[in-house]
Design a protein around this motif. Structure first.
Motif, PDB file in Angstrom:
ATOM      1  N   LEU A 297     -98.165 -73.642 -24.563  1.00 54.87           N
ATOM      2  CA  LEU A 297     -98.898 -72.386 -24.732  1.00 54.87           C
ATOM      3  C   LEU A 297     -99.671 -72.369 -26.042  1.00 54.87           C
ATOM      4  N   PHE A 298     -99.041 -72.832 -27.124  1.00 53.75           N
ATOM      5  CA  PHE A 298     -99.723 -72.858 -28.420  1.00 53.75           C
ATOM      6  C   PHE A 298    -100.932 -73.786 -28.365  1.00 53.75           C
ATOM      7  N   ALA A 299    -100.816 -74.864 -27.635  1.00 56.53           N
ATOM      8  CA  ALA A 299    -101.935 -75.804 -27.507  1.00 56.53           C
ATOM      9  C   ALA A 299    -103.099 -75.188 -26.741  1.00 56.53           C
ATOM     10  N   HIS A 300    -102.804 -74.152 -25.952  1.00 60.22           N
ATOM     11  CA  HIS A 300    -103.850 -73.503 -25.166  1.00 60.22           C
ATOM     12  C   HIS A 300    -104.242 -72.141 -25.726  1.00 60.22           C
ATOM     13  N   GLY A 301    -104.010 -71.948 -27.014  1.00 53.88           N
ATOM     14  CA  GLY A 301    -104.582 -70.791 -27.692  1.00 53.88           C
ATOM     15  C   GLY A 301    -103.692 -69.597 -27.898  1.00 53.88           C
ATOM     16  N   VAL A 302    -102.455 -69.617 -27.444  1.00 53.61           N
ATOM     17  CA  VAL A 302    -101.562 -68.480 -27.688  1.00 53.61           C
ATOM     18  C   VAL A 302    -101.156 -68.488 -29.154  1.00 53.61           C
ATOM     19  N   ASP A 303    -101.298 -67.344 -29.825  1.00 50.87           N
ATOM     20  CA  ASP A 303    -100.978 -67.233 -31.241  1.00 50.87           C
ATOM     21  C   ASP A 303     -99.468 -67.307 -31.442  1.00 50.87           C
ATOM     22  N   GLU A 304     -99.048 -68.228 -32.281  1.00 55.74           N
ATOM     23  CA  GLU A 304     -97.612 -68.467 -32.462  1.00 55.74           C
ATOM     24  C   GLU A 304     -96.911 -67.259 -33.070  1.00 55.74           C
ATOM     25  N   LYS A 305     -97.560 -66.584 -34.026  1.00 55.65           N
ATOM     26  CA  LYS A 305     -96.929 -65.424 -34.659  1.00 55.65           C
ATOM     27  C   LYS A 305     -96.781 -64.269 -33.678  1.00 55.65           C
ATOM     28  N   THR A 521     -98.201 -80.387 -16.169  1.00 54.55           N
ATOM     29  CA  THR A 521     -98.204 -79.063 -16.789  1.00 54.55           C
ATOM     30  C   THR A 521     -96.889 -78.367 -16.517  1.00 54.55           C
ATOM     31  N   LEU A 522     -96.297 -77.840 -17.571  1.00 52.10           N
ATOM     32  CA  LEU A 522     -95.005 -77.168 -17.437  1.00 52.10           C
ATOM     33  C   LEU A 522     -95.182 -75.685 -17.108  1.00 52.10           C
ATOM     34  N   VAL A 523     -96.112 -75.014 -17.790  1.00 48.57           N
ATOM     35  CA  VAL A 523     -96.307 -73.570 -17.634  1.00 48.57           C
ATOM     36  C   VAL A 523     -97.320 -73.300 -16.528  1.00 48.57           C
ATOM     37  N   THR A 524     -96.929 -72.495 -15.574  1.00 48.15           N
ATOM     38  CA  THR A 524     -97.858 -72.118 -14.514  1.00 48.15           C
ATOM     39  C   THR A 524     -98.465 -70.734 -14.740  1.00 48.15           C
ATOM     40  N   LYS A 525     -97.764 -69.883 -15.526  1.00 48.29           N
ATOM     41  CA  LYS A 525     -98.272 -68.544 -15.771  1.00 48.29           C
ATOM     42  C   LYS A 525     -97.608 -67.963 -17.003  1.00 48.29           C
TER      43      LYS A 525
END
Length: 764
Positions: A297-305, A521-525
C-alpha cells in the motif's frame, strides 16, 4: 438610680432595637433582592453567551477518538488480523439496520430525534454530583456522549462538562441526527477492547454490524451503561440479571416509541453472546502477510502516517484454505525433518514461498517463515539470495523472443544442440567464463531441452553469450525481476543476482499466462471511511513475451518435471512445469513450478545468526540440499491440497517443440549420399521422434557420436585439443570427431548421414 434615670434607661433600651432592624430591611428589600436575582441571571446569560461564542467545536476529534484498527481480511471477507491502537472499525450508519439504530436510541436517549442535544436537568445534576466528588454521572444525551467521546477528554471536571454542553448545542445545530448517531455508535466503548459497533458485533456475536438482530442490538446498547459489568462472559449473576433488565427496558422503550410492535417485542429472546476470543495478532504467518500488505500500500501512495491512525479495511487475495495448505506442507515436508538442537544446518534453514493465481495475479498463499515475531525477515519477499538455475528459462525466453542464433548461426530452439562439456569456455562472451556443471559432469552434445531437464550450466552460459547479456537483463526486468540487483556479467546466466520467491512466482506466472505480464499482488482492495481508495494497479499487465515464446518455455519446462531434476513433483492428477535451482555453495535451493491454475515458488535459504548466508548442506540430516529435494517436496504437497477442482486442467500451448507438445509424425530426413558442407548440421530424428538439429543422432550426451548407417561406424581421426582440423570421416557416413574448437573432418561416403561435423566445442 433615680426614677428619671430608670425612665431614660427603659426608653433607651426600647429605642436600641428598631434601629438595626431598619438597616437590614433597608439592605434586603424585595426590590433589591429581585434586582440582584435578575442581575445574576443576566450575568449567567451573558456568561452562557460568552461561553457559547468562546468555545468552538474542535476541527477534528481527539487522537484516541479517531484512532482505529486497520482490519485485514482474507479474500472471502473473513478477518485475518486487526492492528492499531484501538480495536475499532468505523462503519457508515447505512450499514447498521434501522431497528438496531433504534435500540441504542431507546436505551440511552429516546427523545434524541426531538431534543436540542442537551439534557439540562441531567447535566446540572451531573455537575452537582461532580462538585460533590461523586465522579461520573449519567443523564447525558446521545449528542453529549458523542461529543465527550469524539471531541473531549474523559476527565470529570466542571469546565469539561460546560464545554460538553456548549459543543453539544453547536453540534446539534450543525450536524444532522444521523451524523451524530453515526459518530456515537462508532466512538462508544462496548467492552472486550471493542470500540465502535462493528468491532462490538464481531467481539460478541462474530458477525458484521449489518447482520445484527434487534435482540443483539438491544444487548450491545445495554452494554454501554457498564461494559465490563454487563459482559455476559464476565458478569456475576447480579450483573447478568441487570443487563437482562436493561435489555428488556430497551425493547419496551422501542414499543413506546412505536419502533417495535408489541407482537414483535413478545417474540424477542435474549441472545446470549459468544465467549470472547483472543484478538487476532501478528503471530505465525499473519505478521508477514500484514507487513507485506502495508509495504504494498505504501508503495502505491498510501500515506504511512495516516495509515497508522487506522480506519482501513484491507482485503487480501489470500485464500485461507490455500494458506493453511501451504503452512501444513512446509511443516510436513521440511520442519518435521529439522532438529535445530541437534544440527547447526537445521538452525540455519529458512524457507519462503509464494503462490499466485496466474489469471488474476493475486497472491493466494504466502509463507514468510516460522513466525514474524521469531524471524522478522519475510522469506517470501526477501531478495538477497540467488535464484540459481530457476533463471535458466529466462535465457531461453530471451533467445526465442529475439530469434537469437548460436555462434555459428543456428536458430536457438528447444532442439538446438549445444556442447554440455563441464567447464567448457564460453565463446563470443564479454569476459572469460567456463562454469562447472553440477557434480562436474560433462554431457557432450546435448539439446536445449535435455540441458534444461538436467540444468546444464555450460549450455546456458553459452546461450547467454549468444543472446547477449544486455538483452537478457532487459527480458528479466520486463518479467518483474529487480534490475538493480542484476550485474551484466557472464555469471548472471547462472542466476547470480538476488531475487525473491514472489518475484520468481511472477516470472513463471507470466509464462503460464501466455506471455502477458503478471505482477504478484497481495492487496486486492483498501477502503477507508473518509480517505479515497488508493489506485491499485491491475496485476495483469501488457504482453511482454509473445504467446509462442511463453508457451514454448512452458513446453520445455514440462520436461523438467517429466524427465529431469523435478520428477519429485510428478502427479498424475495434474500437468506441471517448473525448474529447480541450487546456488553456489548450496546457500539456496529452489523449485518454481506451475500448473494451468496455480504458480508457486519455493525457496530455501541458509541463514546464520546476524543474517549471514551459509550453506544448507546437512539440513535435515542429509548432504547437499537440491531444488528437487525439500523445495520440490513442499511444492508437491501444497499443490496436492490446494488445486482442488483445478487439478485436472491441461496446458493450452501454442508451441512447436519441447517436451510439452506432441512430436510430429516421423519423416525421412536422410540427405542424398553426397557430401554435406562442413559445419552445416543436418536434421535427424531423435529417439522420441522430435526433430533435432543435432548432427549426432543421439541425445545421451555421449561425446562420441554413433553411426546411423547400416555399416559399422569407422570414426575418423580426431582433431587435437589445440583446435586442429579433425580427421576424415569413416565409411558409410561415420563422422569425423573434431578437437576442441577445431573443425570436424569431412564425412565419408555411404548411405548413412554424411557430412563432416565441427569440433565438439564449435557446436556451442
Amino acid at each position: 438610680m433615680g426614677r428619671a434615670d430608670a425612665t431614660r434607661a427603659r426608653q433607651g433600651s426600647r429605642g436600641a432595637g428598631p434601629r438595626p432592624k431598619g438597616r437590614i430591611r433597608r439592605l434586603f428589600t424585595w426590590k433589591k433582592m429581585l434586582g440582584t436575582f435578575f442581575g445574576i441571571c443576566l450575568l449567567g446569560i451573558a456568561a452562557a453567551f460568552g461561553l457559547y461564542f468562546y468555545v468552538d467545536v474542535p476541527a477534528a476529534g481527539t487522537e484516541i477518538a479517531t484512532a482505529q484498527s486497520n482490519v485485514y481480511k482474507y479474500a472471502d471477507g473473513k478477518v485475518l488480523a486487526r492492528t492499531g491502537k484501538l480495536n475499532r472499525e468505523s462503519v457508515p450508519l447505512s450499514r447498521v439496520p434501522l431497528e438496531v439504530q433504534h435500540t441504542f436510541v431507546a436505551a440511552e436517549n429516546k427523545t434524541f430525534y426531538d431534543d436540542h442535544g442537551i439534557d439540562l436537568k441531567g447535566t446540572f445534576r451531573g455537575i452537582f454530583k461532580t462538585l460533590q466528588g461523586e465522579g461520573k454521572q449519567g443523564g447525558s444525551t446521545i449528542t453529549q456522549q458523542y461529543v465527550k467521546n469524539y471531541y473531549l477528554s474523559q476527565e470529570q471536571t466542571v469546565s469539561r462538562k460546560l464545554q460538553e454542553i456548549v459543543i453539544s448545542l453547536k453540534v446539534d445545530n450543525e450536524k444532522s441526527k444521523s451524523e451524530i448517531l453515526d459518530g456515537y455508535l462508532n466512538t462508544s466503548y462496548y467492552g472486550r477492547g471493542a470500540y465502535g459497533i462493528q468491532a462490538a458485533a464481531q467481539a460478541y456475536y462474530r458477525k458484521d454490524a449489518e447482520q445484527l438482530t434487534v435482540s443483539q442490538g438491544a444487548y450491545l446498547a445495554s452494554l454501554l451503561q457498564a461494559p465490563n459489568q454487563y459482559d455476559w462472559a464476565l458478569a456475576t449473576p447480579t450483573g447478568k440479571k441487570l443487563v437482562q433488565q436493561r435489555w428488556a427496558y430497551t425493547l419496551d422503550n422501542m414499543v413506546e416509541m412505536k419502533w417495535l410492535s408489541k407482537a414483535d417485542r413478545d417474540k424477542q429472546k435474549f441472545d446470549v453472546p459468544k465467549d470472547p476470543k483472543p484478538q487476532e495478532g501478528l503471530t505465525g504467518s499473519t505478521g508477514y502477510l500484514v507487513q507485506a500488505a502495508k509495504d504494498e500500500l505504501f508503495a502505491h501512495g498510501v500515506d504511512e502516517k495516516k495509515f497508522a491512525l487506522g480506519g482501513w479495511t484491507v482485503t487480501l487475495g489470500v485464500e485461507k484454505d490455500k494458506q493453511l495448505a501451504l503452512e501444513r506442507a512446509v511443516k510436513r515436508k521440511l520442519t518435521a525433518d529439522l532438529d535445530p538442537k541437534l544440527r547447526e544446518a537445521d538452525r540455519n534453514a529458512q524457507l519462503g514461498a509464494a503462490s499466485v493465481d496466474p489469471s488474476t495475479g493475486h497472491i493466494v498463499a504466502m509463507y514468510g517463515g516460522a513466525g514474524y515475531t521469531q524471524h522478522y525477515i519475510n522469506n517470501a519477499t526477501r531478495q538477497d539470495y540467488q535464484p540459481a538455475s530457476t533463471f535458466k528459462p529466462l535465457i531461453l525466453a530471451t533467445a526465442l523472443e529475439n530469434h537469437a542464433t548460436t555462434q555459428d548461426g543456428r536458430p536457438i530452439t528447444p532442439d538446438t544442440v549445444y556442447d554440455g562439456t563441464n567447464r567448457r569456455p564460453v565463446t563470443g562472451g564479454t569476459a572469460p567464463f567456463a562454469p562447472p556443471n553440477e557434480d562436474q559432469r560433462s554431457y557432450g552434445n546435448i539439446t536445449v531441452q535435455k540441458a534444461m531437464n538436467n540444468s546444464v550450466n555450460s549450455v546456458f552460459a553459452q546461450m547467454g553469450a549468444d543472446v547477449g547479456l544486455d538483452s537478457l537483463k532487459k527480458t528479466a526486468t520486463s518479467l518483474g525481476m529487480n534490475g538493480a540487483r542484476m550485474d551484466v556479467q557472464p555469471a548472471m546466466t547462472l542466476g547470480s543476482m538476488g531475487a525473491s520467491p514472489v518475484q520468481m512466482a511472477g516470472v513463471y506466472a507470466t509464462f503460464d499466462n501466455h506471455g502477458r505480464k503478471v505482477t504478484p499482488t497481495l492487496v486486492t482492495k483498501a477502503e477507508h471511511a473518509t480517505d479515497p481508495e488508493p489506485d491499485l494497479p491491475d496485476p495483469i499487465g501488457d504482453q511482454v513475451l509473445s504467446r509462442k515464446t511463453a508457451d514454448t518455455v512452458t513446453s520445455v519446462l514440462r520436461g523438467v518435471v517429466d524427465d529431469g531434476t523435478a520428477t519429485a513433483v510428478q502427479d498424475t492428477s495434474y500437468q506441471a512445469a517448473g525448474k529447480t535451482g541450487t546456488s553456489d555453495d548450496n546457500k539456496s535451493a529452489w523449485f518454481v513450478g506451475y500448473t494451468p491454475k496455480l504458480v508457486t515458488a519455493v525457496g530455501m535459504f541458509g541463514e546464520a545468526q546476524g543474517g549471514k548466508q551459509v550453506t544448507l548442506r546437512g539440513a535435515g540430516g542429509g548432504g547437499r540440499v537440491n531444488g528437487g529435494g525439500y523445495p520440490a517436496q513442499v511444492w508437491a504437497a501444497y499443490n496436492a491440497a490446494a488445486l482442488g477442482s483445478g487439478a485436472g486442467a491441461t496446458f493450452d500451448l501454442d508451441a512447436d517443440s519441447g517436451m510439452g507438445v506432441a512430436p510430429p509424425p516421423p519423416t525421412d530426413t536422410s540427405p542424398p549420399a553426397s557430401e554435406t558442407p562442413s559445419g552445416t548440421p543436418t536434421e535427424s530424428e531423435s529417439p522420441s521422434g522430435t526433430p533435432t538439429h543435432d548432427p549426432t543422432p543421439t541425445d545421451t550426451g555421449d561425446p562420441t557420436p554413433t553411426d546411423t548407417g547400416s555399416a559399422p561406424t569407422d570414426p575418423g581421426t580426431g582433431g587435437t585439443t589445440s583446435g586442429t582440423t579433425g580427421g576424415p570421416g569413416g565409411a558409410n557416413g561415420g563422422q569425423g570427431a573434431g578437437g576442441n574448437n577445431g573443425t570436424g573432418g569431412a564425412g565419408g561416403a555411404g548411405n548413412g548421414p554424411g557430412g563432416g561435423a565441427d569440433g565438439l566445442n564449435a557446436l556451442n
